[in-house]
Design an enzyme around this catalytic site. Structure first.
Site, PDB file in Angstrom:
ATOM      1  N   SER A 256       0.848  -1.205   0.000  1.00 40.52           N
ATOM      2  CA  SER A 256       0.000   0.000   0.000  1.00 40.52           C
ATOM      3  C   SER A 256       0.877   1.245   0.000  1.00 40.52           C
ATOM      4  CB  SER A 256      -0.885   0.035   1.247  1.00 40.52           C
ATOM      5  OG  SER A 256      -0.200   0.651   2.337  1.00 40.52           O
ATOM      6  N   ASP A 257       0.296   2.385  -0.347  1.00 36.57           N
ATOM      7  CA  ASP A 257       1.022   3.628  -0.137  1.00 36.57           C
ATOM      8  C   ASP A 257       0.887   4.017   1.341  1.00 36.57           C
ATOM      9  OD1 ASP A 257       2.579   5.830  -0.546  1.00 36.57           O
ATOM     10  OD2 ASP A 257       1.515   6.546  -2.316  1.00 36.57           O
ATOM     11  N   TYR A 258       1.628   5.038   1.700  1.00 36.40           N
ATOM     12  CA  TYR A 258       1.817   5.451   3.090  1.00 36.40           C
ATOM     13  C   TYR A 258       0.481   5.783   3.763  1.00 36.40           C
ATOM     14  CZ  TYR A 258       4.788   7.627   6.699  1.00 36.40           C
ATOM     15  OH  TYR A 258       5.472   7.935   7.844  1.00 36.40           O
TER      16      TYR A 258
END
Ligand code: BGC
Length: 713
Positions: A256-258
């Site tokens: 996932s992104d942050y």
């Protein structure tokens, strides 16, 4: 059972979820520190992946914690953003794309991987493959520009460079194709904003670079922060599970992104972390970067029946498999063991490559003959806020690059021109209202034979969360520039920027205008190489450069419309207040040796649909010095069941020509170049007429075009 399957069978639920949990290290002046209960999390197996920790020693220490102090001894996956170099900083990706040189892209990624691996890193969150057509969006700086074909070649080269031939090697890092998908098309160019693009745009524009990355063996994929028409990418079942996992058969890791999983709550598709975790896992996201939604919500989601244990197992197995492929189980310390890489890329060679990449990224936009600087330019005034702005030269995402590492423009020119008297005045800051330095700068210019005006953005003004509604020169730089230009002396204007900056007035008044982007460690030397003619410029725009931001989104591969622009006909597709043409077209860029194309031909006027075609064109160097030509090949499907763009880039060739030389260049056009996604988004070639064009840019008024016909027997 394989080693990782055996391991999985021995794991508790908490340990499995731990493999999906990516935490961060903070960094202070003395090095990395672990926040809060991170150490306890690692020791108990609740953290299996980390980001933002680098350095051979800290990496070894934390790896030892995971390997020697946990129940199962599973090594950590250490990830980092190595977007355009690690210690040695290469040009920002948009600038590097301007080289149109896949071999160069691969070489810089290889060196970046070697340096990152020396720092203990096993995974990078790159390449960034977001096609974008809107210079308001700050992350335009991080990607390869507007064109899907170009972005696809960039994708392959970067994946090869990062991953090498063998992912388990001490010098290889796993690449991550990001941000999947269409993150580069946010509403109004505003970062993180909602995206609403058609399925056709997804298939024609946004998916191809990811397909290319996957075909090159990219180990991981990162979904973007964005939603597409209301479905956040982090929970996008049709694109992640059906397309990526299903159709494309991707069995690598999705990270996932942050904090993106927790942000599903703000998106408005989950009411709490439990639901957010379930949505992401079910869509196919394996690693939760930083939101702790998996750590805090996944076991409850399991109890409530929102997810199945098989889904958690599958995700954990994918993470373990990646660790296995990276060789972490065989030797968790191989990256960061200095003996593993010592000598393979000497520091001098890295700097040399950074200089070459920077030279090749520079795009000379206009030149009235002022460049290269005449040897008799004895007195040079170097003026402007970017002239001596060392740290800015790195651009955004400068990884582990030190702020005092880059060569400034002033230093580069001084080193290249020891016989010249070079004076410097900043004039104004990059931003802000203070104009007290303008008079001093003008005074410094009075005695000069030539003025190098160094303008642009600060590094932080492009990149993530750096959208600008009006990407013009910030602060009072225009005032400085106009005061200098008013002297009537020869002025070379340089633009340090992470995006096309809108400044048509500057083009009109400066003797030469050069896009110098953010070039990294060797910025100043490379700029001096180009300004002095030591390097005959080869950079070409990977992005259309608008004359006004009101033209955005803007790109060359537009469709015709039923009423194409005709200035003489009111009811056609145009603006009342400006031309539709950009300031500079895609592919534009000047060399010091004028180049020309002649005699385009193809083997036969008719070709069998599904067969390759070979185009041939003569390239002439009309100049007095050797020069390199970049020849673009475009096609247009003239009549098709779906209206096709007027031009689509399908190939390019580069050739170096001696002064006055004429060479014949052959451009193979693979059959697939004539295909487009049909109504079901399956690639199809429809018989009929195609236009095949070659040019030195996408300027349609200057292309050579032949008409050919695809036939079916
Ligand atoms: C960015 C990603 C990056 C991640 C980790 C996010 O804010 O969108 O591109 O990889 O941070 O640093």
């Amino acid at each position: 059972m394989s080693r990782v399957e055996t391991l999985l069978a021995a794991m508790t639920l908490e340990e499995k979820i731990g493999q999906l949990n990516m935490a961060t290290a903070d960094r202070v002046v003395t090095g990395p520190v672990l926040p809060g209960d991170t150490e306890a999390g690692i020791r108990s197996g609740r953290i299996g992946c980390m980001l933002n920790l680098w350095g051979a020693e800290p990496a070894r220490a934390i790896q030892r914690m995971a390997v020697e102090e946990t129940r199962l001894g599973i090594p950590l996956l250490l990830g980092f953003d190595v977007v355009h170099g690690h210690r040695t900083i290469f040009p920002i990706p948009l600038a590097e794309a301007a080289a149109f040189d896949a071999a160069l892209w691969e070489r810089t990624a290889r060196v970046a991987a070697v340096e990152a691996a020396e720092d203990g890193i096993a995974m990078t969150f790159a390449p960034m493959l977001d096609v974008t057509r809107d210079p308001r969006w700050g992350r335009i700086a991080e990607g390869p520009g507007e064109d899907p074909w170009l972005a696809s070649r960039f994708a392959e080269a970067k994946v090869r460079g990062f991953q090498g031939d063998d992912l388990s090697a001490a010098t290889s890092v796993a690449a991550s194709a990001k941000h999947f998908l269409a993150y580069g098309a946010p509403t109004g160019g505003r970062d993180y904003a909602s995206v609403d693009v058609s399925d056709r745009a997804l298939h024609e524009v946004y998916l191809p670079p990811f397909q290319a990355a996957l075909a090159a063996g990219c180990a991981t994929v990162m979904p973007g922060f964005n939603d597409i028409a209301g479905i956040p990418m982090t929970a996008h079942v049709p694109l992640l599970r059906h397309w990526l996992r299903g159709q494309a058969g991707f069995d690598g890791v999705v990270v996932s992104d942050y904090n993106a999983i927790a942000e599903l709550i703000r998106h408005g598709v989950a009411s709490d972390l439990v639901e957010a975790a379930a949505l992401a896992l079910k869509a196919g996201v394996d690693i939760d970067m930083m939101s702790s939604a998996y750590a805090r919500g996944l076991s409850t989601a399991l109890e409530r029946g929102l997810v199945e244990i098989g889904e958690i197992d599958a995700a954990a197995l994918r993470v373990l498999t990646l660790k296995e492929q990276l060789g972490l189980f065989d030797d968790p310390y191989r990256r960061g063991a200095s003996s593993a890489t010592a000598g393979s890329y000497e520091a001098a060679a890295r700097r040399e490559l950074a200089r070459e990449a920077a030279c090749r990224a520079i795009v000379v936009l206009t030149n009235s003959g002022l460049l290269p600087l005449a040897a008799k330019s004895r007195r040079i005034a170097v003026v402007g806020p970017l002239a001596n702005a060392r740290a800015e030269m790195r651009g955004s995402w400068s990884a582990a690059g030190e702020p005092d590492d880059p060569v400034t423009i002033l230093e580069g020119l001084r080193a290249a021109l020891p016989g010249s008297e070079i004076v410097f005045a900043e004039g104004v800051a990059i931003d802000g209202e203070d104009v007290r330095g303008v008079a001093e700068a003008v005074a410094a210019c009075r005695a000069a034979d030539v003025i190098v005006l160094c303008l642009g953005e600060a590094a932080w003004m492009s990149g993530e969360a750096a959208s600008r509604a009006n990407p013009v020169l910030p602060g009072r730089q225009r005032q400085l520039a106009e005061a200098v230009l008013d002297l009537g002396k020869p002025v070379v204007a340089l633009l340090s920027c992470g995006r096309p900056l809108i400044a048509p007035w500057l083009e009109e008044r400066a003797g030469a205008l050069v896009a110098t982007w953010f070039l990294g460690s060797e910025a100043g030397n490379a700029i001096a190489d180009v300004l002095t003619g030591r390097f005959n410029p080869t950079g070409r725009l990977p992005i259309t450069w608008p004359r006004d931001i009101g033209q955005a989104p803007i790109f060359y591969a537009a469709r015709s419309s039923g009423r194409p622009n005709n200035p003489k006909d009111h009811y056609t597709s145009k603006y009342l207040d400006m031309p539709v043409e950009p300031q500079f077209p895609f592919g534009h860029g000047l060399s010091y040796s004028p180049l020309a194309l002649e005699n385009l031909s193809v083997g036969a006027e008719k070709f069998q649909a599904g067969e390759d075609v070979l185009a041939s064109v003569d390239v002439v160097n009309q100049g007095a010095i050797a020069g390199e030509a970049t020849i673009f090949l475009f096609i247009r499907d003239v009549v098709a069941s779906v209206a096709r763009p007027l031009l689509e880039l399908k190939g390019l060739a580069k050739i170096t020509l001696a002064p006055g030389a004429r060479e014949n260049v052959r451009l193979p056009v693979p059959a697939s170049a004539f295909a487009f996604p049909n109504a079901e988004f399956q690639p199809t070639i429809e018989p009929g007429r195609f236009e095949l064009s070659v040019g030195l840019s996408a300027d349609r008024t200057r292309l050579l075009t032949v008409s050919i016909e695809a036939i079916v027997d």
